[in-house]
Structures are given as structure tokens and as C-alpha cells.
Design a protein around this motif. Structure first.
Motif, PDB file in Angstrom:
ATOM      1  N   THR A 160      -1.308   3.904   6.267  1.00  0.00           N
ATOM      2  CA  THR A 160      -1.492   3.674   4.746  1.00  0.00           C
ATOM      3  C   THR A 160      -2.667   4.142   4.194  1.00  0.00           C
ATOM      4  N   SER A 161      -2.678   4.550   3.055  1.00  0.00           N
ATOM      5  CA  SER A 161      -3.915   4.977   2.382  1.00  0.00           C
ATOM      6  C   SER A 161      -5.017   4.269   2.306  1.00  0.00           C
TER       7      SER A 161
ATOM      8  N   LEU B 281       3.580  -6.910   6.450  1.00  0.00           N
ATOM      9  CA  LEU B 281       2.462  -6.403   5.763  1.00  0.00           C
ATOM     10  C   LEU B 281       1.085  -7.043   6.162  1.00  0.00           C
ATOM     11  N   SER B 282       1.308  -7.490   7.461  1.00  0.00           N
ATOM     12  CA  SER B 282       0.007  -8.008   8.022  1.00  0.00           C
ATOM     13  C   SER B 282      -0.034  -7.840   9.579  1.00  0.00           C
ATOM     14  N   GLU B 283      -0.927  -8.374  10.064  1.00  0.00           N
ATOM     15  CA  GLU B 283      -1.022  -8.197  11.595  1.00  0.00           C
ATOM     16  C   GLU B 283       0.173  -8.730  12.246  1.00  0.00           C
ATOM     17  N   ILE B 284       0.501  -9.896  11.545  1.00  0.00           N
ATOM     18  CA  ILE B 284       1.711 -10.919  12.168  1.00  0.00           C
ATOM     19  C   ILE B 284       2.978 -10.546  11.618  1.00  0.00           C
ATOM     20  N   VAL B 285       3.930 -10.627  12.588  1.00  0.00           N
ATOM     21  CA  VAL B 285       5.426 -10.423  12.061  1.00  0.00           C
ATOM     22  C   VAL B 285       6.000 -11.633  12.254  1.00  0.00           C
ATOM     23  N   ASP B 286       6.566 -11.893  10.958  1.00  0.00           N
ATOM     24  CA  ASP B 286       7.300 -13.135  10.534  1.00  0.00           C
ATOM     25  C   ASP B 286       8.645 -13.216  10.917  1.00  0.00           C
TER      26      ASP B 286
ATOM     27  N   PRO C 161       0.888  -1.258   0.145  1.00  0.00           N
ATOM     28  CA  PRO C 161       0.042   0.225  -0.094  1.00  0.00           C
ATOM     29  C   PRO C 161       0.881   1.139  -0.068  1.00  0.00           C
ATOM     30  N   VAL C 162       0.118   2.448  -0.267  1.00  0.00           N
ATOM     31  CA  VAL C 162       0.842   3.707  -0.133  1.00  0.00           C
ATOM     32  C   VAL C 162       1.105   4.006   1.345  1.00  0.00           C
ATOM     33  N   ILE C 163       2.261   4.256   1.751  1.00  0.00           N
ATOM     34  CA  ILE C 163       2.692   4.774   2.993  1.00  0.00           C
ATOM     35  C   ILE C 163       2.220   6.409   3.186  1.00  0.00           C
ATOM     36  N   THR C 164       1.248   6.731   4.133  1.00  0.00           N
ATOM     37  CA  THR C 164       1.022   7.937   4.420  1.00  0.00           C
ATOM     38  C   THR C 164       1.728   8.612   5.585  1.00  0.00           C
ATOM     39  N   GLY C 165       2.289   7.721   6.553  1.00  0.00           N
ATOM     40  CA  GLY C 165       2.979   8.402   7.589  1.00  0.00           C
ATOM     41  C   GLY C 165       3.261   7.446   8.656  1.00  0.00           C
ATOM     42  N   ILE C 166       3.589   7.789   9.899  1.00  0.00           N
ATOM     43  CA  ILE C 166       4.052   7.101  11.121  1.00  0.00           C
ATOM     44  C   ILE C 166       2.998   7.033  12.084  1.00  0.00           C
ATOM     45  N   GLY C 167       2.671   5.900  12.743  1.00  0.00           N
ATOM     46  CA  GLY C 167       1.742   5.785  13.746  1.00  0.00           C
ATOM     47  C   GLY C 167       2.598   5.579  15.233  1.00  0.00           C
TER      48      GLY C 167
ATOM     49  N   PRO D  34      13.061  -5.272   2.541  1.00  0.00           N
ATOM     50  CA  PRO D  34      12.612  -5.406   0.993  1.00  0.00           C
ATOM     51  C   PRO D  34      13.824  -4.866   0.104  1.00  0.00           C
ATOM     52  N   PRO D  35      14.081  -5.658  -1.009  1.00  0.00           N
ATOM     53  CA  PRO D  35      15.305  -5.290  -1.970  1.00  0.00           C
ATOM     54  C   PRO D  35      15.334  -4.002  -2.337  1.00  0.00           C
ATOM     55  N   ARG D  36      16.520  -3.385  -2.782  1.00  0.00           N
ATOM     56  CA  ARG D  36      16.416  -1.835  -3.317  1.00  0.00           C
ATOM     57  C   ARG D  36      15.777  -2.145  -4.936  1.00  0.00           C
ATOM     58  N   GLY D  37      15.016  -1.162  -5.206  1.00  0.00           N
ATOM     59  CA  GLY D  37      14.590  -1.446  -6.542  1.00  0.00           C
ATOM     60  C   GLY D  37      13.674  -2.275  -6.586  1.00  0.00           C
ATOM     61  N   SER D  38      12.599  -2.434  -5.561  1.00  0.00           N
ATOM     62  CA  SER D  38      11.427  -3.025  -5.565  1.00  0.00           C
ATOM     63  C   SER D  38      10.196  -2.142  -5.079  1.00  0.00           C
ATOM     64  N   LEU D  39       9.037  -2.353  -5.197  1.00  0.00           N
ATOM     65  CA  LEU D  39       7.857  -1.494  -5.160  1.00  0.00           C
ATOM     66  C   LEU D  39       7.843  -1.200  -3.517  1.00  0.00           C
ATOM     67  N   LEU D  40       7.869  -2.208  -2.853  1.00  0.00           N
ATOM     68  CA  LEU D  40       8.070  -2.085  -1.204  1.00  0.00           C
ATOM     69  C   LEU D  40       8.987  -1.011  -0.869  1.00  0.00           C
TER      70      LEU D  40
END
Length: 370
Positions: free
Chosen positions: A281-282, A305-310, A254-260, A316-322
Motif C-alpha cells: 500500500t501507499s 485491513l490490519s495485522e490480525i485476520v478476523d 489505503p491505496v493498493i500499489t501491488g502484491i507482496g 467487500p461489497p461491490r460499489g464500496s471504496l475497498l
């Protein structure tokens, strides 16, 4: 008689378009586009002011090719149904009809002048391309067919130092565009002369176009930025397609909009602990950063990217959307409100952990907006 007819048609001078085109900055230019056919078969386009309705496109003559129909392997005009009416090709039809021809043919047509690679393309970073892909509902691989310079009152709003052209390009492949486009696209392009005052040679250049359809016409697009025409290269084509797949994927970040809120939990040993930073996120999807510290080891971090931390999650690798979503959206420091409920010593560690993440991500690398 047939040869005489063809000869007469080759010298005909009876095609015109009254149309309205839109520049990347949103301004419309209403023009009458005349095509003067000459003996060697080239079209010489000229511009004339017009007061026609901007959304109407008038055309005389079923065929715009002075030398007869184009090769069957690479269609350059709209397909016709049994009644003879022109129809717009869908992305799937474009890909099926043109991908095979593109793979079988050399990159440029015989006798074509090779496109000069722009310096911005050679050093184009992921962030710049991702900006264009995200902003462009239409992305097309095309070859420029003709250009006409716009002067006088019609170019009054052009940025000083730039020159405006009306460009027509034949689409080779549609990379993105759910509604389909016409096989030939028209658009406005602003370019800068080189240090010697020479304008770039655009005709026959193979380019990637990032735009949006103008009004209801699928034959006119508006470039999403001044640099939204890029010289085509195999590497650039592959990278743009990869970014487009990432953007359109069902699990796209998702689009990151800030920090909680942020939290830090000290461990049992000195120097041990874990920091968790929640992002906003948006679309309200959960995204969090986890930084784990252990004595004698380098800190490790991951994004969830979910409630559970794996536990096996990795950065994330550099040059990826994340990576792009994080590196280009996170602020330079952890906001005070994010650590307001933490003890002072824990807040200091949380801020240090956040800076560790920013250093690991590296700079966004976005070029200054033009």
C-alpha cells in the motif's frame, strides 16, 4: 428618481473582467470578459484577448446583477462584512445558507430548461465517479448561469471535434472543499456536438462539478477531466456524497500499489487449505487477502485491513471504496516473485485462489479515459 436610476442601471454596459482560466488539460487562456447588459436583464458575455497578469482579476462595479439583488433565500454573490468587503464563504457557511433553500425549492428555477441527462451519467459506474472524487479537491453542486464560446487562437489547443466554452455557475452546495469557494465559479468546459452537430444547452442546467482551484482564486476552478461536469440527478448526488464520505473517513482503505508475498498452508484433509496474499500500500498499512478451502464447500475469501485476520471478515461489497481499491488496482495474475518461496504444488493452488478472488471482485468497470 429611484425608478429612473434603476432603469438606467438596467441598461448599463460597464462591467468587465480581466482573468485567466485553466482547462482540464492544464492550458491557460487569458481573456477579457465583457458583460453587455440588455433591457430584459440578461448578461451577454463576449471574449477578447488580454495581456493582463493571469493571477489578477479586475472588476468594476460592486454588483453584477442587472435586475437588482438576488433572492435572499439563495445568495448568488459573495457575502459582505461591515466594511463592505467581499469575503469567501467556507463550506460550512455554504451548506448552512443554501441547503435549506435547495430543499425547499424545486430542482430547477421557474421557467428553467431541464438539463438533458448525458448517456455517460446514466451508466456511470462507481469506478468512474470514485476517480473523479479522488482527483477533485473541490466538488460543487451548481447551476450554470452563463456560457461563452471560445473561438480562434484561444481555442487552438482544443481536441478536434470538441468545442470550448467559458462557463459561470452559481454554487448551490459545496460537497467537498476544505478551503471554501466563491458563490460563483468560472471554468473552461470542452463539449462534443451531437450527431446532428448541435451543441448541448448548458444555461440553467444543474450540474455537479469536480475540480481544483486555479492559482489563488476561489472563483476559478480547473475541471479534473473532460467529463468532470456531470448532469445533476438525486441518485448521482447521493452516490457522490457517499463516495466523498468514504474517501474522507478516518478508516478509509489505503491505496493498493501491488502484491507482496503469498503463502499457502495445506490442511489435514485433501482439498483443505488456506492461502494468504499480502498486498503493498501507499502508506505501508497492512492489507491481506485470505482464501479458505474446505472439502465439499465453495472457497471463501475475505480481506483484512490490519495485522490480525478476523474469522468473521467478509468480502467487500461491490460499489464500496475497498472494492474499488482492490478491483481497480490488483494485477491480472499473481507475480512469480510472490510465490517464489513456495513448493510448486502450493504455488499452483495460490494462483488458483488469487484468480478466485479476481472473479469474485468482478471487473473494475472504469470507462476509457477521455
Amino acid at each position: 428618481m429611484r425608478n429612473v436610476y434603476r432603469h438606467a442601471m438596467r441598461h448599463a454596459n460597464a462591467l468587465s473582467d480581466a482573468t485567466n482560466v485553466q482547462a482540464y488539460d492544464g492550458n491557460f487562456i487569458s481573456v477579457t470578459f465583457m458583460r453587455h447588459r440588455v433591457a430584459h436583464g440578461d448578461d451577454i458575455p463576449t471574449f477578447h484577448p488580454t495581456a493582463h497578469d493571469p493571477l489578477r482579476r479586475h472588476r468594476r462595479g460592486p454588483d453584477r446583477c442587472a435586475n437588482g439583488p438576488p433572492p435572499q433565500s439563495v445568495p448568488t454573490a459573495p457575502q459582505q462584512n461591515s466594511a463592505g468587503d467581499s469575503t469567501t464563504l467556507t463550506p460550512e457557511q455554504l451548506d448552512r445558507q443554501w441547503e435549506g433553500a435547495r430543499d425547499a425549492a424545486p430542482a430547477g428555477a421557474a421557467g428553467a430548461e431541464p438539463a438533458q441527462p448525458a448517456a455517460a451519467d446514466q451508466g456511470a459506474g462507481y469506478a468512474d465517479l470514485a476517480d473523479l472524487v479522488l482527483a477533485a479537491p473541490v466538488i460543487a453542486d451548481a447551476t450554470i448561469r452563463s456560457t461563452a464560446r471560445i473561438k480562434g487562437a484561444e481555442a487552438a489547443d482544443v481536441t478536434p471535434g470538441l468545442v470550448r466554452f467559458y462557463v459561470e455557475a452559481d454554487v448551490t452546495a459545496l460537497i467537498r472543499g476544505s478551503g471554501g469557494v466563491a458563490p460563483r465559479l468560472g471554468y473552461l468546459l470542452d463539449v462534443a456536438p451531437d450527431s446532428n452537430g448541435r451543441l448541448p444547452k448548458l444555461k440553467k442546467a444543474r450540474v455537479l462539478l469536480f475540480g481544483r482551484t486555479a492559482g489563488t482564486s476561489t472563483a476559478q476552478i480547473q475541471l479534473v477531466a473532460r467529463d468532470a461536469q456531470r448532469d445533476w440527478t438525486p441518485a448521482l448526488d447521493a452516490q457522490v456524497r457517499r463516495i466523498a464520505r468514504e474517501v474522507l473517513a478516518a478508516d478509509a482503505p489505503p491505496v493498493i500499489t501491488g502484491i507482496g508475498n503469498a503463502f499457502h498452508v495445506p490442511g489435514a484433509l485433501p482439498g483443505e487449505g488456506e492461502t494468504q496474499i499480502f498486498l503493498t500500500t501507499s502508506d505501508q498499512r497492512p492489507v491481506s487477502l485470505s482464501i479458505l478451502r474446505r472439502p465439499g464447500e465453495q472457497p471463501r475469501w475475505a480481506v483484512a485491513l490490519s495485522e490480525i485476520v478476523d474469522e468473521a471478515a467478509a468480502p467487500p461489497p461491490r460499489g464500496s471504496l475497498l472494492w474499488y481499491r482492490l478491483a481497480c488496482a490488483l494485477p491480472a495474475a499473481l507475480p512469480d516473485r510472490s510465490v517464489a518461496s513456495m513448493a510448486a504444488t502450493d504455488a499452483v493452488i495460490a494462483r488458483e485462489d488469487y484468480q478466485f478472488v479476481l472473479r469474485a471482485l468482478g471487473p473494475c468497470g472504469r470507462s476509457p479515459r477521455r
